[in-house]
Design a protein around this motif. Structure first.
Motif, PDB file in Angstrom:
ATOM      1  N   HIS A  12       1.065  -1.300  -0.176  1.00  0.00           N
ATOM      2  CA  HIS A  12       0.153  -0.025  -0.122  1.00  0.00           C
ATOM      3  C   HIS A  12       0.708   1.598  -0.180  1.00  0.00           C
ATOM      4  O   HIS A  12       0.485   2.356  -1.030  1.00  0.00           O
ATOM      5  CB  HIS A  12      -0.365  -0.490   1.079  1.00  0.00           C
ATOM      6  CG  HIS A  12      -1.973  -0.976   0.672  1.00  0.00           C
ATOM      7  ND1 HIS A  12      -3.217  -0.178   0.501  1.00  0.00           N
ATOM      8  CD2 HIS A  12      -2.623  -1.697   1.924  1.00  0.00           C
ATOM      9  CE1 HIS A  12      -4.682  -1.382   0.005  1.00  0.00           C
ATOM     10  NE2 HIS A  12      -3.652  -1.697   0.858  1.00  0.00           N
ATOM     11  N   ILE A  13       2.091   1.354   1.149  1.00  0.00           N
ATOM     12  CA  ILE A  13       2.560   2.425   0.942  1.00  0.00           C
ATOM     13  C   ILE A  13       3.596   2.643  -0.677  1.00  0.00           C
ATOM     14  O   ILE A  13       3.646   4.188  -1.126  1.00  0.00           O
ATOM     15  CB  ILE A  13       3.743   2.338   2.043  1.00  0.00           C
ATOM     16  CG1 ILE A  13       3.199   2.204   3.499  1.00  0.00           C
ATOM     17  CG2 ILE A  13       4.782   3.390   1.936  1.00  0.00           C
ATOM     18  CD1 ILE A  13       4.617   2.041   4.588  1.00  0.00           C
ATOM     19  N   LEU A  14       4.023   1.561  -1.044  1.00  0.00           N
ATOM     20  CA  LEU A  14       4.755   1.368  -2.457  1.00  0.00           C
ATOM     21  C   LEU A  14       3.533   2.378  -3.654  1.00  0.00           C
ATOM     22  O   LEU A  14       4.116   3.074  -4.333  1.00  0.00           O
ATOM     23  CB  LEU A  14       4.647   0.306  -3.010  1.00  0.00           C
ATOM     24  CG  LEU A  14       5.229   0.147  -4.408  1.00  0.00           C
ATOM     25  CD1 LEU A  14       6.508   0.923  -4.614  1.00  0.00           C
ATOM     26  CD2 LEU A  14       5.983  -1.061  -4.778  1.00  0.00           C
ATOM     27  N   LEU A  15       2.568   1.653  -3.486  1.00  0.00           N
ATOM     28  CA  LEU A  15       1.687   2.783  -4.514  1.00  0.00           C
ATOM     29  C   LEU A  15       1.003   3.905  -4.227  1.00  0.00           C
ATOM     30  O   LEU A  15       1.507   4.630  -5.210  1.00  0.00           O
ATOM     31  CB  LEU A  15       0.091   2.037  -4.499  1.00  0.00           C
ATOM     32  CG  LEU A  15      -0.220   0.283  -4.767  1.00  0.00           C
ATOM     33  CD1 LEU A  15      -1.565  -0.844  -4.558  1.00  0.00           C
ATOM     34  CD2 LEU A  15      -0.103   0.124  -6.660  1.00  0.00           C
ATOM     35  N   PHE A  16       0.747   4.185  -2.981  1.00  0.00           N
ATOM     36  CA  PHE A  16       1.130   5.291  -2.648  1.00  0.00           C
ATOM     37  C   PHE A  16       2.101   6.001  -2.949  1.00  0.00           C
ATOM     38  O   PHE A  16       1.308   7.434  -3.940  1.00  0.00           O
ATOM     39  CB  PHE A  16       1.014   5.815  -1.288  1.00  0.00           C
ATOM     40  CG  PHE A  16       1.267   6.713  -0.372  1.00  0.00           C
ATOM     41  CD1 PHE A  16      -0.609   7.197   0.118  1.00  0.00           C
ATOM     42  CD2 PHE A  16       1.750   8.853  -0.405  1.00  0.00           C
ATOM     43  CE1 PHE A  16      -0.723   8.444   0.243  1.00  0.00           C
ATOM     44  CE2 PHE A  16       1.479   9.504   0.154  1.00  0.00           C
ATOM     45  CZ  PHE A  16      -0.213   8.998   0.445  1.00  0.00           C
ATOM     46  N   SER A  17       3.584   5.737  -3.215  1.00  0.00           N
ATOM     47  CA  SER A  17       4.172   6.821  -3.143  1.00  0.00           C
ATOM     48  C   SER A  17       4.328   6.523  -5.090  1.00  0.00           C
ATOM     49  O   SER A  17       4.595   7.210  -5.414  1.00  0.00           O
ATOM     50  CB  SER A  17       6.192   5.844  -3.336  1.00  0.00           C
ATOM     51  OG  SER A  17       5.398   4.692  -3.573  1.00  0.00           O
ATOM     52  N   ARG A  18       3.947   5.482  -5.703  1.00  0.00           N
ATOM     53  CA  ARG A  18       4.128   5.911  -7.179  1.00  0.00           C
ATOM     54  C   ARG A  18       3.226   6.613  -7.680  1.00  0.00           C
ATOM     55  O   ARG A  18       3.171   7.234  -8.755  1.00  0.00           O
ATOM     56  CB  ARG A  18       3.693   4.174  -8.017  1.00  0.00           C
ATOM     57  CG  ARG A  18       5.069   2.692  -7.780  1.00  0.00           C
ATOM     58  CD  ARG A  18       4.733   2.227  -8.588  1.00  0.00           C
ATOM     59  NE  ARG A  18       6.211   1.469  -8.495  1.00  0.00           N
ATOM     60  CZ  ARG A  18       6.771   0.455  -8.610  1.00  0.00           C
ATOM     61  NH1 ARG A  18       5.342  -0.104  -9.572  1.00  0.00           N
ATOM     62  NH2 ARG A  18       7.443  -0.334  -9.463  1.00  0.00           N
ATOM     63  N   ASN A  19       2.262   7.045  -6.527  1.00  0.00           N
ATOM     64  CA  ASN A  19       0.648   7.803  -7.536  1.00  0.00           C
ATOM     65  C   ASN A  19       1.187   9.095  -7.274  1.00  0.00           C
ATOM     66  O   ASN A  19       1.113  10.159  -7.932  1.00  0.00           O
ATOM     67  CB  ASN A  19      -0.373   7.255  -6.130  1.00  0.00           C
ATOM     68  CG  ASN A  19      -1.615   7.855  -6.485  1.00  0.00           C
ATOM     69  OD1 ASN A  19      -1.850   8.160  -8.332  1.00  0.00           O
ATOM     70  ND2 ASN A  19      -2.684   7.857  -6.136  1.00  0.00           N
ATOM     71  N   LEU A  20       2.558   9.410  -6.530  1.00  0.00           N
ATOM     72  CA  LEU A  20       3.355  10.619  -6.141  1.00  0.00           C
ATOM     73  C   LEU A  20       3.768  10.685  -7.514  1.00  0.00           C
ATOM     74  O   LEU A  20       3.962  11.702  -8.319  1.00  0.00           O
ATOM     75  CB  LEU A  20       4.066  10.422  -5.047  1.00  0.00           C
ATOM     76  CG  LEU A  20       3.536  10.897  -4.219  1.00  0.00           C
ATOM     77  CD1 LEU A  20       4.577  10.647  -2.667  1.00  0.00           C
ATOM     78  CD2 LEU A  20       2.818  12.260  -3.032  1.00  0.00           C
ATOM     79  N   ILE A  21       4.077   9.850  -7.964  1.00  0.00           N
ATOM     80  CA  ILE A  21       5.507  10.023  -9.324  1.00  0.00           C
ATOM     81  C   ILE A  21       4.135  10.045 -10.327  1.00  0.00           C
ATOM     82  O   ILE A  21       4.154  10.697 -11.574  1.00  0.00           O
ATOM     83  CB  ILE A  21       5.825   9.513  -9.564  1.00  0.00           C
ATOM     84  CG1 ILE A  21       7.435   9.109  -8.474  1.00  0.00           C
ATOM     85  CG2 ILE A  21       6.870   9.316 -10.861  1.00  0.00           C
ATOM     86  CD1 ILE A  21       8.712   8.658  -8.030  1.00  0.00           C
ATOM     87  N   TYR A  22       2.996   9.458 -10.278  1.00  0.00           N
ATOM     88  CA  TYR A  22       1.794   9.268 -10.937  1.00  0.00           C
ATOM     89  C   TYR A  22       1.395   9.924 -11.532  1.00  0.00           C
ATOM     90  O   TYR A  22       1.410  10.619 -12.867  1.00  0.00           O
ATOM     91  CB  TYR A  22       1.102   8.296 -11.156  1.00  0.00           C
ATOM     92  CG  TYR A  22      -0.310   8.369 -11.849  1.00  0.00           C
ATOM     93  CD1 TYR A  22       0.037   7.243 -13.277  1.00  0.00           C
ATOM     94  CD2 TYR A  22      -1.094   8.270 -11.568  1.00  0.00           C
ATOM     95  CE1 TYR A  22      -0.979   6.753 -14.341  1.00  0.00           C
ATOM     96  CE2 TYR A  22      -2.303   7.605 -12.198  1.00  0.00           C
ATOM     97  CZ  TYR A  22      -2.313   7.409 -13.509  1.00  0.00           C
ATOM     98  OH  TYR A  22      -3.222   7.106 -14.701  1.00  0.00           O
ATOM     99  N   LYS A  23       0.677  11.452 -10.593  1.00  0.00           N
ATOM    100  CA  LYS A  23       0.916  12.906 -10.726  1.00  0.00           C
ATOM    101  C   LYS A  23       1.095  13.480 -11.404  1.00  0.00           C
ATOM    102  O   LYS A  23       0.497  14.454 -12.488  1.00  0.00           O
ATOM    103  CB  LYS A  23      -0.059  12.795  -9.344  1.00  0.00           C
ATOM    104  CG  LYS A  23      -1.325  12.375  -8.570  1.00  0.00           C
ATOM    105  CD  LYS A  23      -2.661  12.351  -9.296  1.00  0.00           C
ATOM    106  CE  LYS A  23      -3.332  11.581  -8.436  1.00  0.00           C
ATOM    107  NZ  LYS A  23      -3.881  10.348  -8.640  1.00  0.00           N
ATOM    108  N   ILE A  24       2.787  13.492 -11.102  1.00  0.00           N
ATOM    109  CA  ILE A  24       4.030  14.864 -12.119  1.00  0.00           C
ATOM    110  C   ILE A  24       3.685  13.402 -13.175  1.00  0.00           C
ATOM    111  O   ILE A  24       3.486  15.376 -14.060  1.00  0.00           O
ATOM    112  CB  ILE A  24       5.363  14.266 -11.178  1.00  0.00           C
ATOM    113  CG1 ILE A  24       5.192  14.781  -9.922  1.00  0.00           C
ATOM    114  CG2 ILE A  24       6.000  14.660 -12.317  1.00  0.00           C
ATOM    115  CD1 ILE A  24       5.331  16.062  -9.272  1.00  0.00           C
ATOM    116  N   VAL A  25       3.829  13.199 -13.639  1.00  0.00           N
ATOM    117  CA  VAL A  25       3.219  12.176 -14.960  1.00  0.00           C
ATOM    118  C   VAL A  25       2.279  13.315 -15.568  1.00  0.00           C
ATOM    119  O   VAL A  25       2.925  14.047 -16.900  1.00  0.00           O
ATOM    120  CB  VAL A  25       3.170  10.567 -14.951  1.00  0.00           C
ATOM    121  CG1 VAL A  25       3.122  10.884 -16.736  1.00  0.00           C
ATOM    122  CG2 VAL A  25       4.927  10.405 -14.786  1.00  0.00           C
TER     123      VAL A  25
END
Length: 358
Positions: free
Chosen positions: A270-283
């Motif tokens: 869940h923490i990994l998905l949360f972190s990836r969402n941070l970068i996904y939103k930058i894209v």
């Protein structure tokens, strides 16, 4: 952008709803055509009701947090109903406009139409923007300490060159957001005149010539906003900050909740998905399409496909239905009634002013 009833009608027109919807759905349709397997229907039927319920709860928390925050930062000048309308239309504007534009200009105009003076409207929108950026600045180091480089998609998914590019873009974005957040905080709360002078000097640089008027207007807006915010008490900032934390935590967590409905996830995942969402939103923020339509659907598998396999495309569709298409629909439904209310008041006041005294 000068806004009035006609330009708002254009922003909230059927065309603004249909174009991004058709773009996003056509890409999802193509992905389904390429990746559909009969077993996916069985997985869909076996979705966890608990996690689907949690996903909807997180979505509600996000929207209620936005509504509470806008009512709080306007010192309750807005009723709950008015706050709901403003947030739904703000979300619609964010979905219908390119991500690099956003809905802040529309938001300030809507607050003004709700009888909040222009200076206060600008200040209140700036407060939310500053707090949103500060949340990102504070959260990124904490999350990345937990997951490290795993926050980026693996080399075998996107390729080493793209992964390096994502890391660079994310680092540059983080530095720019950090600089912008602290500059806004300094300007709004400490020394607006110094920041205004800085922006005016920057506007004279040859390579910033095309943004000269924007920088000039932004400098004036910061000065006006600071005058309205300087004497706010600790309670004002506490409520705005806590609601911002709830809003953005829910916003970044919703993908993990939705994926958990179809596969078992540990806390670390869940923490990994949360972190990836941070970068996904930058894209998505770098997209030039309305609401990142098309880009969001294409990029989703690279960031989250490892958890879902061939079922990724269906989750993309569900995710966008909940976080994008829903707000296009809500904005289209809310806008006519809101416009009728705020613009008819203006018309009535103008008519009354035109009646000669007996």
């Amino acid at each position: 952008m000068a806004l009035n009833e006609q330009t708002l009608q254009e922003q909230f027109s059927l065309k603004k709803v249909l174009l991004p919807m058709l773009l996003g759905l056509s890409i999802v349709g193509y992905m389904l055509y390429r990746n559909y397997e009969p077993a996916q229907l069985q997985i869909l039927r076996q979705a966890s009701p608990l996690w689907l319920g949690i996903t909807l709860l997180v979505l509600f928390i996000r929207d209620f947090g936005y509504i509470y925050r806008i009512r709080s930062v306007t010192d309750k000048a807005l009723s709950w109903r008015q706050s709901f309308s403003v947030i739904m239309l703000w979300e619609f504007a964010s979905c219908a406009l390119p991500s690099v534009v956003g809905g802040s200009t529309v938001a300030a105009f809507m607050l003004m139409k709700e009888k909040i003076p222009l200076g206060k409207s600008i200040a209140q929108v700036m407060v939310t923007a500053m707090l949103d950026n500060l949340y990102f600045v504070v959260t990124v180091p904490v999350v990345l300490l937990m997951v490290g480089s795993s926050a980026l998609p693996a080399n075998d998914v996107v390729g080493e060159a793209i992964r390096t590019g994502l890391a660079t873009a994310f680092a540059v974005s983080y530095l720019l957001v950090t600089l912008y957040a602290f500059l806004m905080g300094y300007a709004l709360l400490l020394n607006p005149r110094a920041v205004k002078r800085l922006l005016l000097r920057l506007s004279r640089l040859r390579w910033l010539k095309r943004w000269r008027l924007t920088l000039f207007n932004h400098a004036n807006e910061l000065l006006i906003a600071s005058q309205h915010l300087r004497h706010k008490g600790a309670g004002y900032w506490w409520r705005a900050s806590i609601s911002t934390a709830f809003v953005w935590t829910a916003r970044y967590a919703i993908i993990g909740c939705l994926i958990a409905a179809f596969t078992q996830l540990a806390l670390q995942e869940h923490i990994l998905l949360f972190s990836r969402n941070l970068i996904y939103k930058i894209v998505l923020m770098m997209s030039i399409t309305p609401g990142a339509a098309g880009v969001a659907e294409i990029a989703f598998p690279a960031f989250f496909g490892m958890f879902l396999g061939s079922f990724t495309t269906i989750v993309v569709l569900l995710y966008r239905l909940l976080t994008y298409y829903l707000y296009l629909l809500m904005g289209a439904l809310v806008f006519p009634r809101w416009a009728s209310r705020v613009f008819s008041k203006i018309g009535r006041r103008a008519d009354q002013a035109a009646v000669p005294a007996e």
